[in-house]
Design an enzyme around this catalytic site. Structure first.
Site, PDB file in Angstrom:
ATOM      1  N   ILE A   1      43.501  62.908 -15.241  1.00  0.00           N
ATOM      2  CA  ILE A   1      44.509  63.558 -16.072  1.00  0.00           C
ATOM      3  C   ILE A   1      45.071  64.798 -15.391  1.00  0.00           C
ATOM      4  O   ILE A   1      46.277  65.062 -15.452  1.00  0.00           O
ATOM      5  CB  ILE A   1      43.918  63.909 -17.455  1.00  0.00           C
ATOM      6  CG1 ILE A   1      43.595  62.628 -18.240  1.00  0.00           C
ATOM      7  CG2 ILE A   1      44.884  64.782 -18.254  1.00  0.00           C
ATOM      8  CD1 ILE A   1      42.885  62.875 -19.559  1.00  0.00           C
TER       9      ILE A   1
ATOM     10  N   LYS B   1      32.488  68.900 -25.551  1.00  0.00           N
ATOM     11  CA  LYS B   1      33.826  68.805 -26.131  1.00  0.00           C
ATOM     12  C   LYS B   1      33.861  69.339 -27.565  1.00  0.00           C
ATOM     13  O   LYS B   1      34.866  69.925 -27.998  1.00  0.00           O
ATOM     14  CB  LYS B   1      34.325  67.358 -26.085  1.00  0.00           C
ATOM     15  CG  LYS B   1      34.740  66.904 -24.692  1.00  0.00           C
ATOM     16  CD  LYS B   1      35.876  67.754 -24.131  1.00  0.00           C
ATOM     17  CE  LYS B   1      36.420  67.199 -22.828  1.00  0.00           C
ATOM     18  NZ  LYS B   1      37.490  68.059 -22.266  1.00  0.00           N
TER      19      LYS B   1
ATOM     20  N   TYR C   1      28.468  65.254 -22.759  1.00  0.00           N
ATOM     21  CA  TYR C   1      29.922  65.377 -22.795  1.00  0.00           C
ATOM     22  C   TYR C   1      30.411  65.630 -24.225  1.00  0.00           C
ATOM     23  O   TYR C   1      31.246  66.519 -24.457  1.00  0.00           O
ATOM     24  CB  TYR C   1      30.546  64.103 -22.237  1.00  0.00           C
ATOM     25  CG  TYR C   1      32.054  64.089 -22.249  1.00  0.00           C
ATOM     26  CD1 TYR C   1      32.786  64.695 -21.241  1.00  0.00           C
ATOM     27  CD2 TYR C   1      32.749  63.442 -23.276  1.00  0.00           C
ATOM     28  CE1 TYR C   1      34.175  64.676 -21.246  1.00  0.00           C
ATOM     29  CE2 TYR C   1      34.137  63.421 -23.288  1.00  0.00           C
ATOM     30  CZ  TYR C   1      34.844  64.034 -22.272  1.00  0.00           C
ATOM     31  OH  TYR C   1      36.215  64.004 -22.287  1.00  0.00           O
TER      32      TYR C   1
ATOM     33  N   SER D   1      39.212  65.818 -26.426  1.00  0.00           N
ATOM     34  CA  SER D   1      38.858  64.406 -26.537  1.00  0.00           C
ATOM     35  C   SER D   1      38.571  64.065 -27.986  1.00  0.00           C
ATOM     36  O   SER D   1      38.081  64.910 -28.748  1.00  0.00           O
ATOM     37  CB  SER D   1      37.622  64.107 -25.680  1.00  0.00           C
ATOM     38  OG  SER D   1      37.119  62.812 -25.933  1.00  0.00           O
TER      39      SER D   1
END
Length: 347
Positions: free
Chosen positions: A14, A155, A151, A138
Site C-alpha cells: 500500500i 491495529k 497485528y 484495517s
C-alpha cells in the site's frame, strides 16, 4: 500546488502504491522504509510519474530514526504537509506459538511506529497550524480474527491512540487533521514475506483488493481529512457492522473458518525467509536485493475497484440502510470466501 509528503512503509504494498498516487499530483515525497532496494525502485516510479522523491531508509520502531527521517525529508523538500503511516509487520500463528520477542517486534513496528510517526508529524505541523496525518488502518482493528493476534492488537491500539489525539487537536482548535483509512484484505507482498508458523502459505481472506484501491482512498483522505474514518471495500463495512450487531455469531464463524481461509493449498518451503527483523530487499549498505513492488501473488483473485469506497467518499448520495448494506456486503463476502475455499489445492 505540490505538497511535501512523507510515507512510511513506502518500499512495497500500500505504501508503494500510495507514493505513486501522490506522484501523479507532482508532489515531493519522502520515502521511508527499511529496505533500500524497494525504496530506490519506488523513487524511480515517483519521478517517472512527475513527482520528486528522496529515499530515507529507517526503522519506524526507532523513534530517533523516525525523527532523523523527518529532518532529512524537510531538508530536501521543505515543511511537511502530509504524513502517511503505513509501515507494519506481522506474525501468522496461534498466539501460544508466537515468541515474546516476536510479538513485541510486531507491536513496536505496527503500533509504536505509528505513534513515532504521529509524534514527529505533530512536532512540525502544530507550530505551523496546518497539515494532515493519515493512518492506514484495517478492518482487523475493529474485528479481530484468529492467527493474527499481534497485528490485530496493534491495529486496535492505533484506532484508540488516534481517537485520543484527534480529540486533543479538537480541544486545541487546531487546523492539523488526523484520519484513519480502514482497509480490507489487500493483495500486497506481505503474504510472501510475513513471518509464519502455519503449515501452509498464508493468504488474505477474500474478497481481496488491489493496492491501488487502497492508495486512492489514502489520497482522498489526505485531500479531505475532516472525516474521522474512511472505509475501503464492502467487506470492511460488513465486518465492522457485523461485529456491532452479531459479535457472538461472528466469533463462532471465525473460529470455524478463520484457520483455513488464511492458508493456501501450498506447503511452506523449508527455506522461507521473512522480514520481521530484517528487510528482504536490502537495507543501508547491505547490497542489492529483490524489489517486491506493490502487488502480491493474488492478482487473479483481486478487485481493481471498490464501488463501496466510492460511495463512502460521497456522503451526500443516498445510502441504503445499515441493515440492507450489511446484508448485501455480508452476502458478497460469503460468496467470495466460499469460492476461495473451492479453489483446487485449498486444504
Amino acid at each position: 500546488m505540490p505538497q511535501t509528503v512523507l510515507i512510511t512503509g513506502a518500499s512495497g504494498g500500500i505504501g508503494r502504491a500510495t507514493a505513486r498516487e501522490f506522484a501523479r499530483r507532482g508532489d515531493r515525497i519522502g520515502l521511508v522504509a527499511r529496505g533500500r532496494t524497494g525504496l530506490e525502485a519506488a523513487a524511480r516510479e515517483v519521478r517517472e510519474l512527475g513527482g520528486q522523491a528522496v529515499v530515507v531508509p529507517a526503522d519506524v520502531a526507532d523513534h530517533t530514526a523516525v525523527h532523523d527521517a523527518a529532518e532529512e525529508v524537510e531538508r530536501h523538500f521543505g515543511p511537511l504537509d502530509v504524513w502517511v503511516n503505513v509501515a507494519f509487520t506481522s506474525v501468522f500463528a496461534p498466539f501460544t506459538e508466537i515468541r515474546p520477542e516476536d510479538f513485541r517486534r510486531v507491536t513496536e513496528v505496527t503500533y509504536l511506529g505509528y505513534v513515532n510517526g504521529t509524534r514527529e508529524a505533530l512536532a512540525r505541523m502544530l507550530p505551523r497550524d496546518r497539515g494532515t496525518i493519515v493512518q492506514v488502518g484495517s478492518a482487523l482493528g475493529a474485528r479481530s480474527i484468529p492467527l493474527q493476534s499481534a497485528y490485530c492488537g496493534a491495529k486496535h491500539a492505533v484506532n484508540g491512540f488516534t481517537s485520543s489525539v484527534r480529540t486533543e487537536l479538537m480541544h486545541m482548535k487546531s487546523n492539523v487533521h488526523i484520519t484513519v483509512v480502514q482497509m480490507p484484505a489487500v493483495n500486497t507482498p506481505q503474504f510472501s514475506w510475513v513471518r509464519s508458523r502455519l503449515p501452509k502459505q498464508p493468504q488474505p481472506v477474500a474478497p481481496i483488493y488491489q493496492p491501488e484501491v487502497a492508495a486512492r482512498a489514502v489520497l482522498r483522505a489526505a485531500e479531505r481529512p475532516r472525516r474521522k474514518q474512511y472505509y475501503v471495500g464492502a467487506s470492511t463495512v460488513a465486518t465492522i457492522l457485523a461485529d456491532k450487531v452479531a459479535a457472538g455469531l461472528l466469533d463462532r464463524y471465525l473460529a470455524r473458518t478463520g484457520y483455513d481461509s488464511q492458508q493456501s493449498g501450498q506447503d511452506v518451503p523449508a527455506d522461507r525467509k521473512d522480514n520481521l527483523w530484517e528487510p528482504l530487499d536490502g537495507a543501508g549498505k547491505a547490497g542489492p536485493g529483490h524489489d517486491y513492488g506493490a502487488h502480491g501473488s493474488f492478482d487473479d483473485r483481486s478487485h481493481a475497484r471498490s464501488p463501496q469506497t466510492w460511495l463512502s467518499q460521497h456522503p451526500g448520495l443516498a445510502w441504503p440502510s445499515a441493515g440492507l448494506l450489511l446484508t448485501l456486503t455480508a452476502a458478497a463476502t460469503a460468496r467470495a470466501r466460499r469460492a476461495a475455499l473451492r479453489r483446487p489445492g485449498h486444504r
